[in-house]
Structures are given as structure tokens and as C-alpha cells.
Design an enzyme around this catalytic site. Structure first.
Site, PDB file in Angstrom:
ATOM      1  N   ILE A 180      94.841  12.389 119.656  1.00  0.00           N
ATOM      2  CA  ILE A 180      95.190  10.604 119.291  1.00  0.00           C
ATOM      3  C   ILE A 180      96.535  10.812 120.018  1.00  0.00           C
ATOM      4  O   ILE A 180      97.524  10.963 119.831  1.00  0.00           O
ATOM      5  CB  ILE A 180      95.346  10.534 117.897  1.00  0.00           C
ATOM      6  CG1 ILE A 180      94.286  10.873 117.018  1.00  0.00           C
ATOM      7  CG2 ILE A 180      95.868   8.992 117.572  1.00  0.00           C
ATOM      8  CD1 ILE A 180      94.524  11.068 115.519  1.00  0.00           C
TER       9      ILE A 180
ATOM     10  N   GLU B 122      94.231  20.098 117.342  1.00  0.00           N
ATOM     11  CA  GLU B 122      94.387  21.178 116.504  1.00  0.00           C
ATOM     12  C   GLU B 122      95.552  20.943 115.373  1.00  0.00           C
ATOM     13  O   GLU B 122      95.350  20.906 114.312  1.00  0.00           O
ATOM     14  CB  GLU B 122      95.103  22.558 117.233  1.00  0.00           C
ATOM     15  CG  GLU B 122      94.230  23.128 118.411  1.00  0.00           C
ATOM     16  CD  GLU B 122      94.658  22.353 119.525  1.00  0.00           C
ATOM     17  OE1 GLU B 122      94.413  23.057 120.745  1.00  0.00           O
ATOM     18  OE2 GLU B 122      94.992  21.233 119.843  1.00  0.00           O
TER      19      GLU B 122
END
Length: 134
Positions: A43, A55
Site C-alpha cells: 500500500i 509482508e
């Protein structure tokens, strides 16, 4: 869930990426000992330093749901020609979750054709974690 299923989950997560600045969509999928899978995607943010890696998003989701260990495997996929590996920050974030359960998860670094299988300890040797503070 097989490794191929985990890779497919990471690829599906990448489709949800919000990456308008880099156009580098990354997906991650975490597999736990109980068979559960948590996914995340990157993002980005107009203030580049505030971007979140796939992750880190997946680990945050898992931790928010109370998961504190049992991490067995992680698949990470991106758009490049070569298999993608977690960045340094993500290696540290994954290590925190792994150490809480005393695991050394397999990291599936996925490219279009190849999958590199490494242990987290290979990607982050001599890691600093919860035990380092005892």
C-alpha cells in the site's frame, strides 16, 4: 495448503495492491501451523516513506487477529522478471512473528518462472528479536 496454493494466494493478494507511484504490485501470503493463511499487499502513499510492504501488512493482519506464532512459510510475489525477496524491514517484521513461535519459516521468493526457497535465517542471519531483549 500446498506451496503452490500459497503462491497463488500471494499472487491474488498482489491484484489488490495500491501502487500508483511505483506500479510494482507485491503480494504476500503467510501459512501457519494450524493451516490458516493470511495475505497482504503493498500500500503506497504519496509520502513515499509511509508506504507499507505486503509482508508487513500480512503480519499486521495476523497479529491483529491474535496470531503469535506458528509461522511455517511465506510466499512473496511481484511483477519483476526475477524472484522477489522481502526487503530488510520485512525480514525483521517476519522474524519477530517467527521468533514468537520459535520457527524458521521457509520463504518462497516467487518470480514468473522460478521460485527460490530460502529460510528466513538465510535472509536475516544473526537476527535481532524478542530473545535479544531478555
Amino acid at each position: 495448503m500446498t506451496d503452490d496454493d500459497l503462491i497463488a494466494a500471494a499472487r491474488e493478494a498482489a491484484r489488490q495492491s495500491y501502487s500508483p507511484y511505483s506500479n510494482f504490485a507485491v503480494g504476500a501470503a503467510l501459512r501457519f501451523a494450524d493451516g490458516s493463511v493470511v495475505t497482504g499487499t503493498n500500500i503506497e502513499n504519496a509520502s513515499y516513506g509511509l508506504a507499507l510492504c505486503a509482508e508487513t501488512v500480512a503480519v499486521s493482519k495476523a497479529m491483529a487477529d491474535g496470531v503469535r506464532g506458528g509461522l511455517e512459510a511465506v510466499a512473496v510475489t511481484g511483477p519483476g522478471a526475477d524472484p522477489i525477496t522481502p526487503c530488510g524491514r520485512c525480514r525483521q517484521v517476519l522474524n519477530e512473528l517467527a521468533q514468537l513461535g520459535g520457527t524458521d519459516p521457509q520463504i518462497l521468493c516467487v518470480g514468473p518462472e522460478d521460485v527460490r526457497r530460502l529460510r528466513l535465517s538465510d535472509l536475516l542471519p544473526h537476527a535481532f528479536g524478542p530473545a535479544s531483549l531478555a
